[in-house]
Motif scaffolding. Structure first.
Motif, PDB file in Angstrom:
ATOM      1  N   GLU A  68      58.105  25.045  60.043  1.00  0.00           N
ATOM      2  CA  GLU A  68      57.739  24.438  61.269  1.00  0.00           C
ATOM      3  C   GLU A  68      57.920  25.535  62.242  1.00  0.00           C
ATOM      4  O   GLU A  68      57.300  25.688  63.373  1.00  0.00           O
ATOM      5  CB  GLU A  68      58.584  23.222  61.627  1.00  0.00           C
ATOM      6  CG  GLU A  68      57.661  22.359  62.750  1.00  0.00           C
ATOM      7  CD  GLU A  68      56.234  22.177  62.370  1.00  0.00           C
ATOM      8  OE1 GLU A  68      55.487  22.442  63.387  1.00  0.00           O
ATOM      9  OE2 GLU A  68      55.944  21.881  61.290  1.00  0.00           O
ATOM     10  N   ILE A  69      59.114  26.023  62.268  1.00  0.00           N
ATOM     11  CA  ILE A  69      59.550  27.208  63.080  1.00  0.00           C
ATOM     12  C   ILE A  69      58.443  28.334  62.891  1.00  0.00           C
ATOM     13  O   ILE A  69      57.985  28.972  64.063  1.00  0.00           O
ATOM     14  CB  ILE A  69      60.918  27.996  62.721  1.00  0.00           C
ATOM     15  CG1 ILE A  69      62.186  26.931  63.008  1.00  0.00           C
ATOM     16  CG2 ILE A  69      61.091  29.246  63.424  1.00  0.00           C
ATOM     17  CD1 ILE A  69      63.528  27.345  62.607  1.00  0.00           C
ATOM     18  N   VAL A  70      58.086  28.801  61.834  1.00  0.00           N
ATOM     19  CA  VAL A  70      57.203  29.809  61.752  1.00  0.00           C
ATOM     20  C   VAL A  70      55.702  29.259  62.441  1.00  0.00           C
ATOM     21  O   VAL A  70      55.206  30.130  63.061  1.00  0.00           O
ATOM     22  CB  VAL A  70      56.804  30.095  60.273  1.00  0.00           C
ATOM     23  CG1 VAL A  70      55.783  31.081  60.248  1.00  0.00           C
ATOM     24  CG2 VAL A  70      58.065  30.772  59.399  1.00  0.00           C
ATOM     25  N   ARG A  71      55.438  28.127  61.942  1.00  0.00           N
ATOM     26  CA  ARG A  71      54.229  27.747  62.594  1.00  0.00           C
ATOM     27  C   ARG A  71      54.148  27.693  64.125  1.00  0.00           C
ATOM     28  O   ARG A  71      53.193  28.084  64.699  1.00  0.00           O
ATOM     29  CB  ARG A  71      53.704  26.356  62.013  1.00  0.00           C
ATOM     30  CG  ARG A  71      53.519  26.284  60.603  1.00  0.00           C
ATOM     31  CD  ARG A  71      52.146  25.408  60.206  1.00  0.00           C
ATOM     32  NE  ARG A  71      52.053  25.510  58.933  1.00  0.00           N
ATOM     33  CZ  ARG A  71      51.321  26.292  58.207  1.00  0.00           C
ATOM     34  NH1 ARG A  71      50.693  27.198  58.816  1.00  0.00           N
ATOM     35  NH2 ARG A  71      51.174  26.377  56.835  1.00  0.00           N
ATOM     36  N   SER A  72      55.302  27.225  64.588  1.00  0.00           N
ATOM     37  CA  SER A  72      55.569  27.207  66.127  1.00  0.00           C
ATOM     38  C   SER A  72      55.500  28.485  66.840  1.00  0.00           C
ATOM     39  O   SER A  72      54.810  28.885  67.717  1.00  0.00           O
ATOM     40  CB  SER A  72      56.514  26.153  66.450  1.00  0.00           C
ATOM     41  OG  SER A  72      57.742  27.092  66.863  1.00  0.00           O
ATOM     42  N   SER A  73      56.049  29.307  66.123  1.00  0.00           N
ATOM     43  CA  SER A  73      56.297  30.533  66.616  1.00  0.00           C
ATOM     44  C   SER A  73      54.957  31.544  66.419  1.00  0.00           C
ATOM     45  O   SER A  73      54.729  31.982  67.923  1.00  0.00           O
ATOM     46  CB  SER A  73      57.156  31.787  65.581  1.00  0.00           C
ATOM     47  OG  SER A  73      58.417  31.172  65.623  1.00  0.00           O
ATOM     48  N   THR A  74      54.082  31.103  65.655  1.00  0.00           N
ATOM     49  CA  THR A  74      52.791  31.846  65.735  1.00  0.00           C
ATOM     50  C   THR A  74      51.861  31.289  66.757  1.00  0.00           C
ATOM     51  O   THR A  74      51.286  32.294  67.658  1.00  0.00           O
ATOM     52  CB  THR A  74      52.072  31.370  64.614  1.00  0.00           C
ATOM     53  OG1 THR A  74      53.071  31.432  63.556  1.00  0.00           O
ATOM     54  CG2 THR A  74      50.988  32.449  63.968  1.00  0.00           C
ATOM     55  N   ALA A  75      51.986  29.974  66.931  1.00  0.00           N
ATOM     56  CA  ALA A  75      51.331  29.390  68.244  1.00  0.00           C
ATOM     57  C   ALA A  75      51.866  30.109  69.352  1.00  0.00           C
ATOM     58  O   ALA A  75      51.199  30.636  70.244  1.00  0.00           O
ATOM     59  CB  ALA A  75      51.306  28.061  68.362  1.00  0.00           C
ATOM     60  N   THR A  76      53.090  30.127  69.595  1.00  0.00           N
ATOM     61  CA  THR A  76      53.683  30.546  70.861  1.00  0.00           C
ATOM     62  C   THR A  76      53.522  32.077  71.094  1.00  0.00           C
ATOM     63  O   THR A  76      53.129  32.328  72.127  1.00  0.00           O
ATOM     64  CB  THR A  76      55.283  30.313  70.837  1.00  0.00           C
ATOM     65  OG1 THR A  76      55.508  28.898  70.517  1.00  0.00           O
ATOM     66  CG2 THR A  76      56.063  30.930  72.024  1.00  0.00           C
ATOM     67  N   LEU A  77      53.625  32.721  69.962  1.00  0.00           N
ATOM     68  CA  LEU A  77      53.314  34.028  70.235  1.00  0.00           C
ATOM     69  C   LEU A  77      52.210  34.532  70.635  1.00  0.00           C
ATOM     70  O   LEU A  77      51.701  35.500  71.348  1.00  0.00           O
ATOM     71  CB  LEU A  77      53.903  34.891  68.846  1.00  0.00           C
ATOM     72  CG  LEU A  77      55.156  34.879  68.403  1.00  0.00           C
ATOM     73  CD1 LEU A  77      55.412  35.605  66.931  1.00  0.00           C
ATOM     74  CD2 LEU A  77      56.097  35.530  69.542  1.00  0.00           C
ATOM     75  N   SER A  78      50.985  33.821  70.075  1.00  0.00           N
ATOM     76  CA  SER A  78      49.690  34.244  70.395  1.00  0.00           C
ATOM     77  C   SER A  78      49.514  34.090  71.978  1.00  0.00           C
ATOM     78  O   SER A  78      48.517  34.610  72.355  1.00  0.00           O
ATOM     79  CB  SER A  78      48.674  33.665  69.724  1.00  0.00           C
ATOM     80  OG  SER A  78      48.566  32.277  70.076  1.00  0.00           O
ATOM     81  N   ARG A  79      50.173  33.011  72.580  1.00  0.00           N
ATOM     82  CA  ARG A  79      50.043  32.722  73.878  1.00  0.00           C
ATOM     83  C   ARG A  79      50.791  33.871  74.807  1.00  0.00           C
ATOM     84  O   ARG A  79      50.591  33.585  76.193  1.00  0.00           O
ATOM     85  CB  ARG A  79      50.366  31.256  74.117  1.00  0.00           C
ATOM     86  CG  ARG A  79      49.178  30.351  74.389  1.00  0.00           C
ATOM     87  CD  ARG A  79      49.929  29.090  74.569  1.00  0.00           C
ATOM     88  NE  ARG A  79      50.399  28.231  73.478  1.00  0.00           N
ATOM     89  CZ  ARG A  79      51.584  27.682  73.307  1.00  0.00           C
ATOM     90  NH1 ARG A  79      52.419  27.758  74.278  1.00  0.00           N
ATOM     91  NH2 ARG A  79      51.913  27.394  72.191  1.00  0.00           N
ATOM     92  N   HIS A  80      51.623  34.637  74.158  1.00  0.00           N
ATOM     93  CA  HIS A  80      52.577  35.316  74.908  1.00  0.00           C
ATOM     94  C   HIS A  80      52.768  36.838  74.472  1.00  0.00           C
ATOM     95  O   HIS A  80      53.878  37.289  74.300  1.00  0.00           O
ATOM     96  CB  HIS A  80      53.978  34.749  74.867  1.00  0.00           C
ATOM     97  CG  HIS A  80      54.216  33.650  75.594  1.00  0.00           C
ATOM     98  ND1 HIS A  80      54.276  33.337  77.126  1.00  0.00           N
ATOM     99  CD2 HIS A  80      54.008  32.180  75.205  1.00  0.00           C
ATOM    100  CE1 HIS A  80      54.343  31.934  77.380  1.00  0.00           C
ATOM    101  NE2 HIS A  80      54.335  31.372  76.091  1.00  0.00           N
ATOM    102  N   ARG A  81      51.541  37.419  73.876  1.00  0.00           N
ATOM    103  CA  ARG A  81      51.495  38.626  73.472  1.00  0.00           C
ATOM    104  C   ARG A  81      52.398  39.710  74.559  1.00  0.00           C
ATOM    105  O   ARG A  81      53.169  40.489  73.890  1.00  0.00           O
ATOM    106  CB  ARG A  81      50.199  39.059  73.386  1.00  0.00           C
ATOM    107  CG  ARG A  81      49.895  39.928  72.148  1.00  0.00           C
ATOM    108  CD  ARG A  81      48.317  40.051  71.711  1.00  0.00           C
ATOM    109  NE  ARG A  81      47.690  40.656  73.108  1.00  0.00           N
ATOM    110  CZ  ARG A  81      47.706  42.019  73.077  1.00  0.00           C
ATOM    111  NH1 ARG A  81      48.197  42.973  72.314  1.00  0.00           N
ATOM    112  NH2 ARG A  81      47.256  42.772  74.191  1.00  0.00           N
ATOM    113  N   ALA A  82      52.015  39.505  75.752  1.00  0.00           N
ATOM    114  CA  ALA A  82      52.665  40.477  76.569  1.00  0.00           C
ATOM    115  C   ALA A  82      54.265  40.415  76.497  1.00  0.00           C
ATOM    116  O   ALA A  82      54.935  41.466  76.432  1.00  0.00           O
ATOM    117  CB  ALA A  82      52.179  40.083  78.197  1.00  0.00           C
ATOM    118  N   ALA A  83      54.736  39.073  76.478  1.00  0.00           N
ATOM    119  CA  ALA A  83      56.271  39.272  76.545  1.00  0.00           C
ATOM    120  C   ALA A  83      56.806  39.461  75.322  1.00  0.00           C
ATOM    121  O   ALA A  83      57.727  40.402  75.355  1.00  0.00           O
ATOM    122  CB  ALA A  83      56.456  37.644  76.517  1.00  0.00           C
ATOM    123  N   LEU A  84      56.253  39.607  74.199  1.00  0.00           N
ATOM    124  CA  LEU A  84      56.759  39.988  73.063  1.00  0.00           C
ATOM    125  C   LEU A  84      56.679  41.496  72.954  1.00  0.00           C
ATOM    126  O   LEU A  84      57.784  42.219  72.821  1.00  0.00           O
ATOM    127  CB  LEU A  84      56.026  39.744  71.892  1.00  0.00           C
ATOM    128  CG  LEU A  84      56.799  40.019  70.559  1.00  0.00           C
ATOM    129  CD1 LEU A  84      58.161  39.396  70.477  1.00  0.00           C
ATOM    130  CD2 LEU A  84      56.218  39.069  69.356  1.00  0.00           C
TER     131      LEU A  84
END
Lengths: 198, 198, 198, 198
Positions: free
Chosen positions: A89-105
Motif C-alpha cells: 500500500e505504501i508503494v502504491r500510495s507513494s507512486t500516486a503521490t510522487l507523480s503529483r509532486h515530481r518537482a518536490a522530489l
DNA sequence: GATGAATGAGTCTTCATTCAT
DNA sequence: AATGAATGAAGACTCATTCAT
C-alpha cells in the motif's frame, strides 16, 4: 468549469506549478526567479506580488509534497495489519503521490543539502524521520511474522527501497519511449518481489 | 622535491580531488570556485594557474568517470557469453567504479541538465548511449536464451537497474549507521535477484 | 611618508573614509554601494573584495567612533574630581572626537532607528547608556557639591547638552562662512556657562 | 455622511497625518508607500487616489510647516521693538509650531540633502533664508542696543540656537522618562539665558 | 605559483508607480 | 475609492574570471 472566477489563489497556484516544473527540470538553485517570471510572461519583480521570496515558493511545493506523502503512509499503515500489504500500500500510495509532486522530489534530491541546512525547512528532516520509521516498523513486523526474510537489514532495505521508489519520478517526461506510471510501478513491484530471473 | 613535473601533476590531482568532494557534497553549480580554493588553502584566482575554468575541472572529473565505467562494461561483456554473468559482472564493476567516482555521479545526477546542454560535454550523451546499449543487449540476449523472463521490457529494466545501482553512491558517508560498499551491494543483488519475500 | 607601502589596510581605510563622507552627506541608507564604489573609481561589486557588506562598513565607522568617545569620557572622568572640570573635559574631548567622526554622528542621528533595531549594532545602545551615565553622574555630583544649580534635572540637561554638543558636527563643511572647530566650541561653552545676555 | 467633500479632505488629512508619523519615526526615504498604506489599512496603490506621489505628501507636510514657522516669526518680530523680547517670542512660537510639526522637522533634518536637491522643494531654501535673516537681524539689533554681548557672532549664534531649539522635537515621545514640552522649553531657556552654573 | 584587486554579468529583492476592473 | 496585478528601475550582493605584481 473552463473560465470560472480566476481568483488570486488560482493565479498563485499556476505560478507555483510553473515554478515547480522549472525546479524539476533544473533544480531549485539553478532556477532563477527570472526563469520563473519569464515562464509566466511577467517580469521577475512581479513575482513578489504573489510570493515573498523564491524560498517561499519552494516551501509551498515541498510542504505540500510531504503532507501528501505522510498522509498516504499513515492511511496505508492504518488500513491493514499485514506488513506485506502495508508495504504494498505504501508503494502504491507513494507512486500516486510522487507523480503529483515530481518537482518536490527533484528538489529534495538535487538541493537537499541546501534546504536541510535552513531552519525554515526543518520540517523536512522531521518528515523524513517519520517516513523511515514507518518503513522500518513494517519491515521489522514482517520479519517477526515470517513474511519477510529474517536476515533483512530493515534500515538498509528501507533506504534502498525508498530511493528505488523515487527513481522513476526523476525521469524526464521528454524521454521519448515513455512508460506510463502504471507500467513503471508494475515493473518495479515485480522486480522487488520476484527479481529478474526467470 | 624530487621531480617537479610530478609534483605539479600531483598538486593538480589533489585539487581535482578536493573539488570533486565539494561537487559531490553540494553539487557542481552550488560549489563556488572560492569554496574549492579555500579547501586548498589558496585564493580563488590562484586556481586558474592549474585550470582554465571551473568547467574544465568538472570535465576532468566526468570524463575520467565515464572512461572508467565504459572500460568496466566493455571488459564485462568481453569476459563471458552468459548474459547473466555479464550483468553480474557489470554490476560488480559498476560498484567498484562508482565508489571511486562518487563526485562524478553526483554531478551527473544533480547537474545533468546543465552539463548535457553544453557542447563541451557532448561526450556525456555518447557515453550514456553506449551504457544503455550494453545493458539492453545483455538483457535481450538473456531473454532469448531463457535466462531472463521473456516479458521484461529491456529498456525499462535497464533504466531501473542502472538508477538503482547508482543510488548508494549518493549516500553520504556521514550517515551514522553506515554500511560498507559490500554490504550495500549484497543487499542490492539479493533484492534484485530474490526479492524481499521469504 | 608620502608613498609608503600602500597596504591592503590603507586601501581599506581609504574606502571607509570615502564611504563615511557619503554617509555623512546623505545618510547611511540613502547612500548606495554604487555611490561608494563610484567615489572610489571602481565597480560596486569590487567593494565586496574589501568588505562583506555595506553594513560592515557602517559597523567599522560606528564602532570606531564609540570606542573613541568612550575613551575620551573615561579619561575625562578619571582626570579630575571636580565635576565642573570633568564636564568641561568631556565637552573638549567630545569636540575633538566628533570632528574626527563626522560620518558616524550623522549616521547615528539619521539612521538610528535602522541601526538600533539590528542585533549586530547592539553595542550602540550599550555605549549610549554609558555616555548617559557618565554625564548624569557628573551633573549629580556637581549638584551635591554646589557647583551646579540644585534644581537641574540631570537627565534632561544631559540630553540637551549632549545633543547641543553634537549639533555642529552635522554642519556641512561647505557652508560658506565656516567657523573653525575652536570658534564653535568657544561659542558653545560660552553659551552654556554664561548665556547670551550681556 | 454629511458633507462628502469635507469627508474627502478629512480622509486626506488623516492620511497625511499617518504618513507624517511614519516619516518622523523612520525618515522620509526610509518610509515606503506601502508602510503608509498599511497604516491606513489600504493597499499601496490606493494611496494614489489621494496623492499623485509620495513626494507630494512630503510637500504637503513640509510647506505647511514652513508656512507656520514663518508666520510665527513674522508676528514675533512685528509684536515688539525689543530684540530680547523678539527672540523670546521667536523661541516660544517655534516651540509651539514645532510640536505641531514633528514630522516636518525630522524630515528636514534627516533628508535635507534629498529634498534640497529637488527644484520642487526650492521653497525650502527660501524659507530657511528668511528664518536666518530674522534671527540675525534681531541679534544684531540686540548687540547695537546693548542687550546682547557685543562679541556675539550673530550667524554662529543663530545656527546654534536654531538647532538647539529644534533638538527636543526629534526626541521620541516613547522615551520613558518623558518631559512635557513646557519642561523642556523651560530647561532650554534657562540654559540659554543663565547657564548651568550655580 | 600565488596574491590581491578588479571586472561584469547575473542573482534575489524592493519599491514607487500605473491601470484595468 | 479601492483592489490586485503588473512594471521598471534600482539596490545589495555573488561569482567566475582576469591580470599586474
Amino acid at each position: 468549469m473552463t473560465t470560472p472566477s480566476k481568483n488570486s489563489s488560482e493565479r498563485r497556484a499556476h505560478l507555483v506549478q510553473l515554478a515547480g516544473d522549472l525546479f524539476a527540470e533544473k533544480g531549485f538553485r539553478a532556477t532563477t526567479v527570472r526563469n520563473i517570471a519569464e515562464a509566466a510572461g511577467i517580469l521577475s519583480g512581479s513575482l513578489y506580488h504573489h510570493f515573498d521570496s523564491k524560498e517561499s515558493i519552494g516551501d509551498e511545493i515541498l510542504s505540500a509534497f510531504l503532507d501528501d506523502v505522510l498522509a498516504g503512509y499513515r492511511s496505508a499503515v492504518a488500513s491493514t495489519d499485514d506488513p506485506r500489504k502495508a508495504i504494498e500500500e505504501i508503494v502504491r500510495s507513494s507512486t500516486a503521490t510522487l507523480s503529483r509532486h515530481r518537482a518536490a522530489l527533484t528538489m529534495l534530491q538535487n538541493d537537499w543539502s541546501y534546504f536541510s541546512a535552513q531552519p525554515r525547512f526543518g520540517y523536512l528532516r522531521t518528515a523524513m524521520k517519520e517516513i523511515e520509521q514507518t518503513w522500518v516498523e513494517q519491515l521489522e513486523r514482517g520479519k517477526q511474522t515470517g513474511v519477510f526474510r529474517a536476515d533483512l537489514d530493515a534500515r538498509l532495505v528501507y533506504r534502498l527501497l525508498r530511493d528505488i521508489l523515487w527513481i522513476p519520478t526523476s525521469w524526464r517526461p521528454s524521454k521519448g519511449a515513455g512508460w506510463s506510471t502504471d507500467e513503471i510501478v508494475d515493473g518495479l513491484l515485480r522486480l522487488l518481489f520476484d527479481g529478474i530471473t526467470a
